[in-house]
Design a protein around this motif. Structure first.
Motif, PDB file in Angstrom:
ATOM      1  N   TRP A 137     -13.223  21.500  23.212  1.00 15.18           N
ATOM      2  CA  TRP A 137     -12.789  20.342  22.444  1.00 15.18           C
ATOM      3  C   TRP A 137     -13.980  19.528  21.954  1.00 15.18           C
ATOM      4  O   TRP A 137     -14.922  19.263  22.703  1.00 15.18           O
ATOM      5  CB  TRP A 137     -11.874  19.455  23.283  1.00 15.18           C
ATOM      6  CG  TRP A 137     -11.480  18.197  22.563  1.00 15.18           C
ATOM      7  CD1 TRP A 137     -12.168  17.016  22.534  1.00 15.18           C
ATOM      8  CD2 TRP A 137     -10.340  18.023  21.715  1.00 15.18           C
ATOM      9  NE1 TRP A 137     -11.523  16.110  21.727  1.00 15.18           N
ATOM     10  CE2 TRP A 137     -10.402  16.695  21.216  1.00 15.18           C
ATOM     11  CE3 TRP A 137      -9.280  18.846  21.348  1.00 15.18           C
ATOM     12  CZ2 TRP A 137      -9.427  16.181  20.369  1.00 15.18           C
ATOM     13  CZ3 TRP A 137      -8.310  18.334  20.500  1.00 15.18           C
ATOM     14  CH2 TRP A 137      -8.382  17.015  20.014  1.00 15.18           C
TER      15      TRP A 137
ATOM     16  N   GLY B  39     -10.485  26.976  18.165  1.00 14.15           N
ATOM     17  CA  GLY B  39     -11.187  25.737  17.888  1.00 14.15           C
ATOM     18  C   GLY B  39     -12.492  25.967  17.160  1.00 14.15           C
ATOM     19  O   GLY B  39     -13.164  26.985  17.334  1.00 14.15           O
TER      20      GLY B  39
ATOM     21  N   ASN C 109      -9.302  21.914  16.410  1.00 12.79           N
ATOM     22  CA  ASN C 109      -9.640  22.219  17.791  1.00 12.79           C
ATOM     23  C   ASN C 109      -8.763  23.295  18.416  1.00 12.79           C
ATOM     24  O   ASN C 109      -9.132  23.843  19.464  1.00 12.79           O
ATOM     25  CB  ASN C 109      -9.577  20.955  18.649  1.00 12.79           C
ATOM     26  CG  ASN C 109     -10.883  20.190  18.663  1.00 12.79           C
ATOM     27  OD1 ASN C 109     -11.828  20.575  19.337  1.00 12.79           O
ATOM     28  ND2 ASN C 109     -10.942  19.114  17.897  1.00 12.79           N
TER      29      ASN C 109
END
Length: 239
Positions: A66, A170, A160
Protein backbone atom coordinates in the motif's frame (compact mmCIF):
# COMPACT_ATOMS: atom_id res chain seq x y z
CA UNK A 1 -43.94 -34.23 9.20
CA UNK A 2 -45.14 -31.04 7.51
CA UNK A 3 -44.58 -29.13 10.76
CA UNK A 4 -40.98 -30.34 10.89
CA UNK A 5 -40.44 -29.31 7.27
CA UNK A 6 -41.98 -25.92 7.93
CA UNK A 7 -39.82 -25.40 11.01
CA UNK A 8 -36.70 -26.47 9.11
CA UNK A 9 -37.54 -24.10 6.26
CA UNK A 10 -38.01 -21.20 8.70
CA UNK A 11 -34.63 -21.92 10.29
CA UNK A 12 -32.96 -22.00 6.86
CA UNK A 13 -34.70 -18.77 5.92
CA UNK A 14 -33.62 -17.04 9.13
CA UNK A 15 -30.05 -18.29 8.66
CA UNK A 16 -30.03 -17.00 5.07
CA UNK A 17 -31.35 -13.59 6.09
CA UNK A 18 -28.81 -13.46 8.91
CA UNK A 19 -25.97 -14.26 6.52
CA UNK A 20 -27.09 -11.51 4.13
CA UNK A 21 -27.28 -9.00 6.99
CA UNK A 22 -23.76 -9.95 8.13
CA UNK A 23 -22.33 -9.60 4.61
CA UNK A 24 -24.04 -6.23 4.12
CA UNK A 25 -22.67 -5.11 7.47
CA UNK A 26 -19.14 -6.14 6.51
CA UNK A 27 -19.43 -4.27 3.22
CA UNK A 28 -20.80 -1.15 4.92
CA UNK A 29 -18.02 -1.24 7.52
CA UNK A 30 -15.44 -1.73 4.75
CA UNK A 31 -16.71 1.27 2.82
CA UNK A 32 -16.63 3.42 5.96
CA UNK A 33 -13.19 2.28 7.19
CA UNK A 34 -11.42 2.22 3.83
CA UNK A 35 -12.45 5.80 3.22
CA UNK A 36 -9.31 6.65 5.20
CA UNK A 37 -7.52 3.41 6.23
CA UNK A 38 -5.11 1.48 3.94
CA UNK A 39 -6.65 -1.59 2.31
CA UNK A 40 -4.72 -4.70 3.52
CA UNK A 41 -6.04 -6.98 0.75
CA UNK A 42 -8.91 -7.24 -1.71
CA UNK A 43 -11.46 -9.94 -2.47
CA UNK A 44 -9.81 -10.62 -5.83
CA UNK A 45 -6.43 -11.01 -4.12
CA UNK A 46 -7.96 -13.51 -1.69
CA UNK A 47 -9.66 -15.32 -4.58
CA UNK A 48 -6.39 -15.63 -6.50
CA UNK A 49 -4.46 -16.83 -3.43
CA UNK A 50 -7.05 -19.41 -2.37
CA UNK A 51 -7.37 -20.62 -5.96
CA UNK A 52 -3.61 -21.16 -6.13
CA UNK A 53 -3.62 -23.15 -2.90
CA UNK A 54 -6.51 -25.30 -4.11
CA UNK A 55 -4.52 -26.06 -7.28
CA UNK A 56 -1.58 -27.09 -5.13
CA UNK A 57 0.46 -24.05 -6.13
CA UNK A 58 2.06 -23.01 -2.84
CA UNK A 59 4.64 -20.80 -4.55
CA UNK A 60 2.03 -18.24 -5.63
CA UNK A 61 1.85 -15.19 -3.38
CA UNK A 62 -0.61 -12.36 -4.01
CA UNK A 63 1.70 -9.42 -3.28
CA UNK A 64 0.71 -5.82 -2.64
CA UNK A 65 2.37 -2.79 -1.00
CA UNK A 66 0.00 0.00 0.00
CA UNK A 67 1.13 3.54 -0.83
CA UNK A 68 -0.66 6.82 -0.28
CA UNK A 69 -1.89 9.06 -3.08
CA UNK A 70 1.12 11.37 -2.80
CA UNK A 71 3.46 8.39 -3.20
CA UNK A 72 2.08 7.55 -6.66
CA UNK A 73 3.27 9.29 -9.80
CA UNK A 74 0.56 11.60 -11.19
CA UNK A 75 1.16 9.94 -14.57
CA UNK A 76 -0.22 6.66 -13.20
CA UNK A 77 -3.55 8.11 -12.16
CA UNK A 78 -3.86 9.90 -15.49
CA UNK A 79 -2.92 6.73 -17.40
CA UNK A 80 -5.73 4.62 -15.91
CA UNK A 81 -8.24 7.43 -16.40
CA UNK A 82 -7.16 7.84 -20.03
CA UNK A 83 -7.31 4.11 -20.73
CA UNK A 84 -10.21 2.95 -18.56
CA UNK A 85 -12.57 5.80 -17.71
CA UNK A 86 -12.12 9.28 -19.18
CA UNK A 87 -15.38 10.49 -17.62
CA UNK A 88 -14.24 9.48 -14.14
CA UNK A 89 -14.14 13.01 -12.63
CA UNK A 90 -17.66 13.85 -13.73
CA UNK A 91 -19.82 10.71 -13.48
CA UNK A 92 -21.53 9.41 -10.33
CA UNK A 93 -20.09 5.91 -10.64
CA UNK A 94 -21.64 4.77 -13.92
CA UNK A 95 -21.12 5.70 -17.55
CA UNK A 96 -24.65 5.31 -18.88
CA UNK A 97 -23.71 5.75 -22.53
CA UNK A 98 -20.98 3.09 -22.29
CA UNK A 99 -23.40 0.68 -20.57
CA UNK A 100 -25.99 1.12 -23.32
CA UNK A 101 -23.33 0.49 -25.97
CA UNK A 102 -22.05 -2.60 -24.17
CA UNK A 103 -25.52 -4.08 -23.76
CA UNK A 104 -25.90 -4.05 -27.52
CA UNK A 105 -22.50 -5.67 -28.09
CA UNK A 106 -20.69 -8.86 -27.22
CA UNK A 107 -20.10 -9.74 -23.56
CA UNK A 108 -16.38 -9.02 -23.94
CA UNK A 109 -17.25 -5.35 -24.21
CA UNK A 110 -18.68 -5.25 -20.67
CA UNK A 111 -15.36 -4.20 -19.14
CA UNK A 112 -15.44 -1.14 -21.36
CA UNK A 113 -18.69 -0.14 -19.63
CA UNK A 114 -17.17 -0.50 -16.15
CA UNK A 115 -15.96 2.74 -14.61
CA UNK A 116 -12.99 2.93 -12.26
CA UNK A 117 -15.51 3.18 -9.42
CA UNK A 118 -17.20 -0.06 -10.49
CA UNK A 119 -13.88 -1.85 -10.93
CA UNK A 120 -12.77 -0.68 -7.48
CA UNK A 121 -15.98 -1.97 -5.88
CA UNK A 122 -15.66 -5.31 -7.67
CA UNK A 123 -11.97 -5.82 -6.95
CA UNK A 124 -12.29 -4.84 -3.30
CA UNK A 125 -15.47 -6.64 -2.27
CA UNK A 126 -16.54 -9.20 -4.89
CA UNK A 127 -15.28 -12.07 -6.99
CA UNK A 128 -13.85 -12.06 -10.50
CA UNK A 129 -15.83 -13.20 -13.53
CA UNK A 130 -19.05 -12.16 -15.25
CA UNK A 131 -22.60 -12.63 -14.00
CA UNK A 132 -25.64 -10.42 -13.62
CA UNK A 133 -25.76 -11.20 -9.88
CA UNK A 134 -22.23 -9.89 -9.45
CA UNK A 135 -22.98 -6.85 -11.60
CA UNK A 136 -26.01 -6.08 -9.44
CA UNK A 137 -24.00 -6.27 -6.22
CA UNK A 138 -21.25 -4.25 -7.88
CA UNK A 139 -23.75 -1.51 -8.71
CA UNK A 140 -24.91 -1.24 -5.10
CA UNK A 141 -21.34 -1.15 -3.77
CA UNK A 142 -20.40 1.45 -6.38
CA UNK A 143 -23.15 3.75 -5.13
CA UNK A 144 -21.81 3.23 -1.61
CA UNK A 145 -18.21 4.18 -2.36
CA UNK A 146 -19.23 7.09 -4.59
CA UNK A 147 -21.37 8.41 -1.72
CA UNK A 148 -18.77 8.03 1.03
CA UNK A 149 -15.40 8.34 -0.74
CA UNK A 150 -13.93 11.20 -2.72
CA UNK A 151 -12.89 10.65 -6.33
CA UNK A 152 -9.27 10.98 -5.25
CA UNK A 153 -9.77 8.20 -2.69
CA UNK A 154 -11.42 5.91 -5.24
CA UNK A 155 -8.47 6.43 -7.59
CA UNK A 156 -5.97 5.75 -4.78
CA UNK A 157 -7.67 2.51 -3.72
CA UNK A 158 -8.03 1.38 -7.33
CA UNK A 159 -4.32 1.86 -8.00
CA UNK A 160 -3.42 -0.04 -4.83
CA UNK A 161 -5.54 -3.13 -5.53
CA UNK A 162 -5.52 -3.39 -9.34
CA UNK A 163 -3.91 -6.57 -10.70
CA UNK A 164 -0.87 -5.83 -12.88
CA UNK A 165 0.45 -9.36 -13.36
CA UNK A 166 0.73 -12.82 -11.85
CA UNK A 167 0.61 -12.24 -8.09
CA UNK A 168 1.30 -8.51 -8.51
CA UNK A 169 -1.36 -6.21 -7.07
CA UNK A 170 -1.11 -2.47 -6.71
CA UNK A 171 1.02 0.08 -8.48
CA UNK A 172 3.88 0.00 -5.94
CA UNK A 173 4.40 -3.75 -6.33
CA UNK A 174 4.15 -3.36 -10.12
CA UNK A 175 6.65 -0.49 -10.25
CA UNK A 176 9.14 -2.42 -8.13
CA UNK A 177 8.71 -5.64 -10.11
CA UNK A 178 8.83 -4.25 -13.64
CA UNK A 179 10.91 -1.07 -13.33
CA UNK A 180 12.82 -1.52 -10.04
CA UNK A 181 11.70 1.84 -8.72
CA UNK A 182 8.95 3.21 -6.45
CA UNK A 183 5.57 4.14 -7.88
CA UNK A 184 6.31 7.80 -7.19
CA UNK A 185 9.00 7.80 -9.91
CA UNK A 186 7.05 6.21 -12.77
CA UNK A 187 7.40 8.06 -16.06
CA UNK A 188 4.57 8.73 -18.49
CA UNK A 189 5.70 5.81 -20.69
CA UNK A 190 5.96 3.39 -17.76
CA UNK A 191 2.56 4.43 -16.39
CA UNK A 192 0.98 3.98 -19.82
CA UNK A 193 2.56 0.53 -20.15
CA UNK A 194 1.14 -0.60 -16.80
CA UNK A 195 -2.28 0.76 -17.75
CA UNK A 196 -2.09 -1.05 -21.09
CA UNK A 197 -2.09 -4.50 -19.46
CA UNK A 198 -5.05 -3.85 -17.14
CA UNK A 199 -7.77 -5.33 -19.36
CA UNK A 200 -6.13 -8.76 -18.91
CA UNK A 201 -3.04 -8.70 -16.67
CA UNK A 202 -2.69 -12.48 -16.77
CA UNK A 203 -2.57 -12.64 -20.57
CA UNK A 204 -0.74 -9.35 -21.18
CA UNK A 205 2.68 -8.73 -19.65
CA UNK A 206 4.37 -5.46 -18.82
CA UNK A 207 7.78 -7.14 -18.67
CA UNK A 208 7.40 -8.71 -22.12
CA UNK A 209 4.95 -6.44 -23.96
CA UNK A 210 3.56 -7.66 -27.26
CA UNK A 211 3.17 -5.45 -30.30
CA UNK A 212 -0.48 -4.94 -29.36
CA UNK A 213 0.46 -3.75 -25.86
CA UNK A 214 3.05 -1.36 -27.30
CA UNK A 215 0.40 0.08 -29.63
CA UNK A 216 -2.01 0.40 -26.72
CA UNK A 217 0.70 2.11 -24.65
CA UNK A 218 1.21 4.70 -27.38
CA UNK A 219 -2.56 5.26 -27.68
CA UNK A 220 -2.85 5.78 -23.91
CA UNK A 221 -0.01 8.31 -23.98
CA UNK A 222 -1.77 10.24 -26.74
CA UNK A 223 -4.99 10.23 -24.72
CA UNK A 224 -3.12 11.46 -21.64
CA UNK A 225 -1.75 14.41 -23.58
CA UNK A 226 -5.13 15.19 -25.15
CA UNK A 227 -6.72 15.25 -21.70
CA UNK A 228 -4.18 17.90 -20.73
CA UNK A 229 -1.53 15.95 -18.86
CA UNK A 230 -1.12 16.66 -15.15
CA UNK A 231 -3.27 19.75 -15.58
CA UNK A 232 -6.28 17.43 -16.01
CA UNK A 233 -5.68 16.01 -12.52
CA UNK A 234 -5.27 19.47 -11.00
CA UNK A 235 -8.45 20.79 -12.60
CA UNK A 236 -10.42 17.86 -11.24
CA UNK A 237 -8.80 17.86 -7.75
CA UNK A 238 -7.23 14.44 -8.32
CA UNK A 239 -3.61 15.50 -7.79
Amino acid sequence: MSKNKGSRWRRIKRAGIGAVVVILGIWAAGIALFAFLPVPFSAVMAERQIGAWLRGDFHYVAHSDWVGHDEISPWMGLAVIASEDQKFPEHWGFDVNAIETALGSESERMRGASTLSQQTAKNLFLWDGRSWVRKGLEAGLTVGIETVWTKRRILTVYLNIAEFGQGTFGVEAAAQRYFHKPASRLTIAEAALLAAVLPNPIRFRADAPSGYIRQRQQWIMRQMRQLGGEGFLLRNHLN
